[in-house]
Design an enzyme around this catalytic site. Structure first.
Site, PDB file in Angstrom:
ATOM      1  N   ASP A  84      -4.196  28.086  37.074  1.00  0.00           N
ATOM      2  CA  ASP A  84      -4.677  27.578  38.356  1.00  0.00           C
ATOM      3  C   ASP A  84      -5.484  26.299  38.186  1.00  0.00           C
ATOM      4  O   ASP A  84      -5.387  25.369  38.996  1.00  0.00           O
ATOM      5  CB  ASP A  84      -5.524  28.647  39.054  1.00  0.00           C
ATOM      6  CG  ASP A  84      -4.695  29.826  39.539  1.00  0.00           C
ATOM      7  OD1 ASP A  84      -3.716  29.591  40.270  1.00  0.00           O
ATOM      8  OD2 ASP A  84      -5.024  30.972  39.182  1.00  0.00           O
ATOM      9  N   PRO A  86      -9.599  19.507  28.217  1.00  0.00           N
ATOM     10  CA  PRO A  86      -9.629  19.249  29.656  1.00  0.00           C
ATOM     11  C   PRO A  86      -8.353  19.748  30.320  1.00  0.00           C
ATOM     12  O   PRO A  86      -7.244  19.437  29.872  1.00  0.00           O
ATOM     13  CB  PRO A  86      -9.735  17.717  29.733  1.00  0.00           C
ATOM     14  CG  PRO A  86     -10.282  17.303  28.409  1.00  0.00           C
ATOM     15  CD  PRO A  86      -9.752  18.287  27.424  1.00  0.00           C
ATOM     16  N   SER A 127       2.654  -7.881  35.764  1.00  0.00           N
ATOM     17  CA  SER A 127       1.319  -8.429  35.533  1.00  0.00           C
ATOM     18  C   SER A 127       0.857  -8.248  34.096  1.00  0.00           C
ATOM     19  O   SER A 127       0.187  -9.117  33.538  1.00  0.00           O
ATOM     20  CB  SER A 127       0.311  -7.768  36.478  1.00  0.00           C
ATOM     21  OG  SER A 127       0.531  -8.165  37.819  1.00  0.00           O
ATOM     22  N   GLU A 185      -1.990   6.304  36.412  1.00  0.00           N
ATOM     23  CA  GLU A 185      -2.647   5.948  35.151  1.00  0.00           C
ATOM     24  C   GLU A 185      -3.034   7.172  34.332  1.00  0.00           C
ATOM     25  O   GLU A 185      -2.869   7.192  33.104  1.00  0.00           O
ATOM     26  CB  GLU A 185      -3.895   5.095  35.416  1.00  0.00           C
ATOM     27  CG  GLU A 185      -3.614   3.687  35.877  1.00  0.00           C
ATOM     28  CD  GLU A 185      -3.532   3.575  37.389  1.00  0.00           C
ATOM     29  OE1 GLU A 185      -3.468   2.444  37.905  1.00  0.00           O
ATOM     30  OE2 GLU A 185      -3.536   4.630  38.064  1.00  0.00           O
ATOM     31  N   ASP A 216      -9.790 -10.769  43.633  1.00  0.00           N
ATOM     32  CA  ASP A 216      -9.670  -9.327  43.857  1.00  0.00           C
ATOM     33  C   ASP A 216     -11.029  -8.642  43.975  1.00  0.00           C
ATOM     34  O   ASP A 216     -11.127  -7.533  44.493  1.00  0.00           O
ATOM     35  CB  ASP A 216      -8.862  -8.666  42.730  1.00  0.00           C
ATOM     36  CG  ASP A 216      -7.365  -8.788  42.968  1.00  0.00           C
ATOM     37  OD1 ASP A 216      -6.968  -9.021  44.127  1.00  0.00           O
ATOM     38  OD2 ASP A 216      -6.603  -8.651  42.007  1.00  0.00           O
ATOM     39  N   ILE A 261      -7.801  33.403  39.790  1.00  0.00           N
ATOM     40  CA  ILE A 261      -9.219  33.528  39.457  1.00  0.00           C
ATOM     41  C   ILE A 261      -9.673  32.265  38.738  1.00  0.00           C
ATOM     42  O   ILE A 261      -8.991  31.776  37.834  1.00  0.00           O
ATOM     43  CB  ILE A 261      -9.481  34.759  38.551  1.00  0.00           C
ATOM     44  CG1 ILE A 261      -9.229  36.058  39.319  1.00  0.00           C
ATOM     45  CG2 ILE A 261     -10.904  34.739  38.000  1.00  0.00           C
ATOM     46  CD1 ILE A 261     -10.224  36.339  40.445  1.00  0.00           C
ATOM     47  N   HIS A 316     -12.970  35.920  33.015  1.00  0.00           N
ATOM     48  CA  HIS A 316     -12.458  34.585  32.704  1.00  0.00           C
ATOM     49  C   HIS A 316     -13.235  33.919  31.580  1.00  0.00           C
ATOM     50  O   HIS A 316     -12.650  33.549  30.567  1.00  0.00           O
ATOM     51  CB  HIS A 316     -12.502  33.704  33.948  1.00  0.00           C
ATOM     52  CG  HIS A 316     -12.151  32.267  33.677  1.00  0.00           C
ATOM     53  ND1 HIS A 316     -10.856  31.854  33.476  1.00  0.00           N
ATOM     54  CD2 HIS A 316     -12.929  31.158  33.562  1.00  0.00           C
ATOM     55  CE1 HIS A 316     -10.849  30.549  33.249  1.00  0.00           C
ATOM     56  NE2 HIS A 316     -12.099  30.107  33.297  1.00  0.00           N
ATOM     57  N   HIS A 359     -12.054  -4.703  41.160  1.00  0.00           N
ATOM     58  CA  HIS A 359     -11.027  -4.951  40.153  1.00  0.00           C
ATOM     59  C   HIS A 359     -11.552  -5.732  38.947  1.00  0.00           C
ATOM     60  O   HIS A 359     -10.779  -6.041  38.039  1.00  0.00           O
ATOM     61  CB  HIS A 359      -9.852  -5.722  40.778  1.00  0.00           C
ATOM     62  CG  HIS A 359      -8.924  -4.859  41.568  1.00  0.00           C
ATOM     63  ND1 HIS A 359      -9.359  -4.060  42.603  1.00  0.00           N
ATOM     64  CD2 HIS A 359      -7.586  -4.656  41.464  1.00  0.00           C
ATOM     65  CE1 HIS A 359      -8.314  -3.407  43.113  1.00  0.00           C
ATOM     66  NE2 HIS A 359      -7.234  -3.752  42.442  1.00  0.00           N
ATOM     67  N   HIS A 406      -6.313  -8.357  32.682  1.00  0.00           N
ATOM     68  CA  HIS A 406      -7.284  -8.646  33.740  1.00  0.00           C
ATOM     69  C   HIS A 406      -8.662  -8.141  33.300  1.00  0.00           C
ATOM     70  O   HIS A 406      -9.290  -7.305  33.932  1.00  0.00           O
ATOM     71  CB  HIS A 406      -6.854  -8.013  35.063  1.00  0.00           C
ATOM     72  CG  HIS A 406      -5.569  -8.565  35.606  1.00  0.00           C
ATOM     73  ND1 HIS A 406      -4.397  -8.536  34.892  1.00  0.00           N
ATOM     74  CD2 HIS A 406      -5.280  -9.154  36.798  1.00  0.00           C
ATOM     75  CE1 HIS A 406      -3.424  -9.090  35.613  1.00  0.00           C
ATOM     76  NE2 HIS A 406      -3.933  -9.486  36.765  1.00  0.00           N
ATOM     77  N   HIS A 443     -13.096  33.014  26.400  1.00  0.00           N
ATOM     78  CA  HIS A 443     -12.362  33.377  27.614  1.00  0.00           C
ATOM     79  C   HIS A 443     -11.311  34.437  27.272  1.00  0.00           C
ATOM     80  O   HIS A 443     -10.173  34.103  26.930  1.00  0.00           O
ATOM     81  CB  HIS A 443     -11.673  32.144  28.206  1.00  0.00           C
ATOM     82  CG  HIS A 443     -12.602  31.022  28.531  1.00  0.00           C
ATOM     83  ND1 HIS A 443     -13.181  30.223  27.559  1.00  0.00           N
ATOM     84  CD2 HIS A 443     -13.054  30.555  29.719  1.00  0.00           C
ATOM     85  CE1 HIS A 443     -13.949  29.317  28.147  1.00  0.00           C
ATOM     86  NE2 HIS A 443     -13.890  29.494  29.449  1.00  0.00           N
TER      87      HIS A 443
END
Length: 685
Positions: free
Chosen positions: A168, A128, A398, A429, A486, A200, A274, A490, A478, A27
């Protein structure tokens, strides 16, 4: 601008273009556009010593637009950043011209996206989009916490700033939004994001999908926002950076309007700049715009460029580092105990006696939920490991992850202090995971907690913890259909298999309170590996260790909890809450004269690290009668039961009902285990 600064900027551009072109992959456009901002930040703004990239008080630079990695590699090379080997700085460059020419090649030090631990000067792995933004918030939290705990009158040790280049794509990713909201709430005035607004993306103009006013959004988050219309105006960028540092009661964003692929005659401002090489003709045209010598070879560095950086960044950083070292030497005399803690943080060492208060639990048929016993152990560890901090995604009551008496990490206006050890991530999260990574990158032991089902929201940061070998602890409660009413949304099914399949993650699902204690005892010394604790909502009987084997066997991942004399006809294997279930079946088998063995398997990962001899002693190859029991997907258990072995597991999603009804519905009963065990025992005859 005088000739030498412009020459330096254009050198960053040409090296970046040529690295991508040589690799025929990458790039180039963003690197070309951001070279002036990169020059401004590194040459004039960062407090950074290229000769000591491990300096604890250095400013942090994060390239969240990791696809523009050649921008960072070119700068690390030109600024003369030293290499790091085995955690120590050596008298050799982090990168050479040869490394730049090997961009994206096998075993090169210049991979496609920056990788922490792999290339000295890279502060975090950014692949990422949005993750670098989240990491930077963790780094800023770490600075605030370190300053609050260790700075003393006359000793301002930790006052570093965190600067981020984002784009962006980052602004579109939800994790960056979560992280930005968190930073605004926490009033992190030590954080600046420079938003490369080139409008872009791969598909073309961002008008296709992204037309919001980002600056206004960040103002709503509580950020200080400036907008610059010319990405080539170094003086304006420097003025904006100075203004950002002056605002100490909130984070800052600089919206920087740039032209992607700046200088390329046909591709500047287009999507083709790009994510693909420019091509020989475009590079030739861009170099002409830059006034580059036509006969210059590839990866040409004009005289004076490296020296220019040495006289600016290098000299300024060396002086600041020397002053800090002198200050820390005096601090060591004045505050030896605190200095010793800082040494441990820097060297990734644990304090002596960190585990001395880890409890042992008495046998108890009623038992205690492993989330609750973990909360007790967490506090026993936290008492003796003062630089462990963490929290939950709005679930601390919890997940039982509050550090008692630790205070809340909050600005004073929200009734906390930056010395608080309990982080309140809110229902975020994804950001929690990336923030925990940023904290860990700063040497502090971090943990984040939530329900196991919501590990789905954290897949990317958990994976990056493993890639970076960061000792982040993920505490997930859990952990089964025992969640009950739930319902299937869940109740985790496939999550354990996913975590176990991720390389470099240590996943542990303890069966009772004493296995929880041993899990913590095992995990904390792992200073280069993240870990997952999968814990129950419901009570788990505390196994009588005078009758059954010691929970210390957890350190081997799987161990013989109970066994007949001689060769067993059937082996019952389970993790977590299902261990007590197979123990009940084992006792009935024993009463009926069937030779049986129980293996507690809290961690596939630890078990696979053991010798073949040990694994065979736990699961003898000549015993083919085997039953595995776990309230999760069956995936992975076949390696332990073999062809023809039985697996009592979840093959569907769960349901909404009391836990007792669900156990009956899905076959997690002593009778079901007993029937399967008897059938398996016949196979071994």
């Amino acid at each position: 601008m005088s000739t030498l600064p412009q020459l330096t900027i254009n050198t960053i551009r040409t090296l970046s273009m040529e690295g991508v072109e040589r690799a025929n992959s990458g790039h180039p456009g963003t690197a070309m556009a951001l070279a002036p901002a990169m020059y401004a930040v590194w040459q004039h703004d960062l407090k950074y010593d290229p000769a000591d990239p491990c300096w604890p008080a250095r400013d942090r630079f994060v390239l969240s637009v990791g696809h523009a990695s050649m921008l960072l590699y070119s700068t690390l090379f030109l600024t003369g950043v030293k290499d790091i080997q085995d955690g120590k700085v050596v008298d050799a460059p982090s990168l050479t011209v040869e490394d730049l020419s090997q961009f994206r090649q096998l075993n090169s030090k210049t991979p496609g996206h920056p990788e922490y631990r792999f290339t000295a000067g890279v502060e975090t792995t950014t692949g990422p989009l949005g993750q670098g933004c989240g990491n930077s918030v963790g780094m800023a939290i770490a600075q605030k916490w370190m300053s609050a705990r260790y700075d003393r009158p006359g000793f301002k040790l930790f006052d570093y700033h965190v600067t981020v280049f984002c784009g962006d794509g980052d602004m579109m990713e939800g994790v960056a939004s979560e992280a930005a909201s968190t930073a605004g709430h926490l009033a992190l005035g030590n954080l600046t994001w420079i938003y490369d607004s080139n409008q872009i993306s791969i598909e073309g103009s961002t008008d296709l999908a992204f037309t919001e006013n980002v600056g206004k959004r960040f103002e709503a988050y509580g950020w200080h926002v400036q907008t610059l219309t010319d990405g080539n105006d170094v003086d304006a960028i420097l003025a904006a950076l100075k203004a950002a540092r002056a605002v100490t009661d909130r984070p800052s964003m600089i919206v920087l309007k740039t032209v992607i692929g700046y200088g390329a005659p046909k591709k500047a401002g287009t999507a083709s700049a790009h994510g693909e090489p420019l091509g020989a003709e475009e590079i030739k045209g861009a170099k002409k715009v830059y006034g580059w010598p036509e006969d210059a070879p590839d990866f040409y560095v004009p005289d004076g460029v490296k020296e220019h950086f040495a006289e600016g960044l290098g000299k300024r950083g060396a002086e600041a580092n020397a002053e800090w070292r002198e200050l820390f030497s005096a601090y060591r005399e004045a505050h030896p105990e605190l200095a010793a803690e800082i040494d441990c943080i820097i060297e990734h060492r644990l304090p002596e006696g960190w585990d001395k208060d880890i409890p042992t639990f008495d046998a108890d048929a009623k038992g205690i939920a492993s989330r609750a016993s973990s909360g007790q152990v967490l506090n026993a560890v936290a008492k003796n490991l003062p630089w462990m901090i963490g929290g939950s995604a709005d679930l601390t009551p919890s997940t039982k992850t509050d550090i008692k008496g630790g205070g809340s990490f909050q600005p004073e206006k929200w009734n906390g202090t930056y010395g608080g050890r309990n982080l309140h991530f809110g229902v975020r999260e994804h950001a929690m995971g990336s923030i925990c990574n940023g904290i860990a990158l700063s040497g502090i032991r971090s943990y984040g907690s939530g329900f196991l089902i919501f590990s789905d929201y954290m897949k990317a940061p958990i994976r990056l913890s493993a890639i970076m070998e960061l000792p982040v602890l993920y505490i997930f409660t859990h952990d089964s259909i025992g969640v009950g009413e739930d319902g299937p949304t869940h109740q985790p099914i496939e999550q354990l298999a996913q975590l176990r399949a991720t390389p470099g993650i240590m996943t542990i699902r303890p069966s009772d309170a004493n296995e929880v204690s041993e899990a913590w005892r095992t995990l904390i010394p792992m200073t280069h590996k993240p870990a997952v604790l999968a814990l129950s909502r419901q009570n788990l009987p505390t196994i009588d260790r005078t009758k059954y084997a010691s929970a210390a066997g957890l350190a081997q991942g799987g161990y013989v909890l109970a066994s007949c004399d001689g060769k067993p006809d059937v082996i019952l294997i389970a993790s977590g809450s299902e261990v007590s279930l197979v123990v009940t079946a084992y006792e009935k088998l024993t009463e009926e004269g069937i030779n049986a063995r129980v293996v507690s398997m809290p961690s596939f990962d630890l078990f696979e690290e053991q010798s073949q001899e040990y694994r065979d002693s736990v699961l003898p190859p000549d015993v083919i009668g085997r039953v595995a029991v776990e309230q999760a997907a069956a995936f992975g258990w076949d390696r332990y039961v073999g062809i023809g072995g039985a697996i009592i597991a979840m093959n569907t999603f769960g349901a909404s009902a009391p836990a007792s009804a669900l156990l009956t519905k899905f076959g997690f009963t002593p009778e079901a285990v007993l029937d399967a065990a008897k059938r398996q025992a016949l196979r071994g005859k």
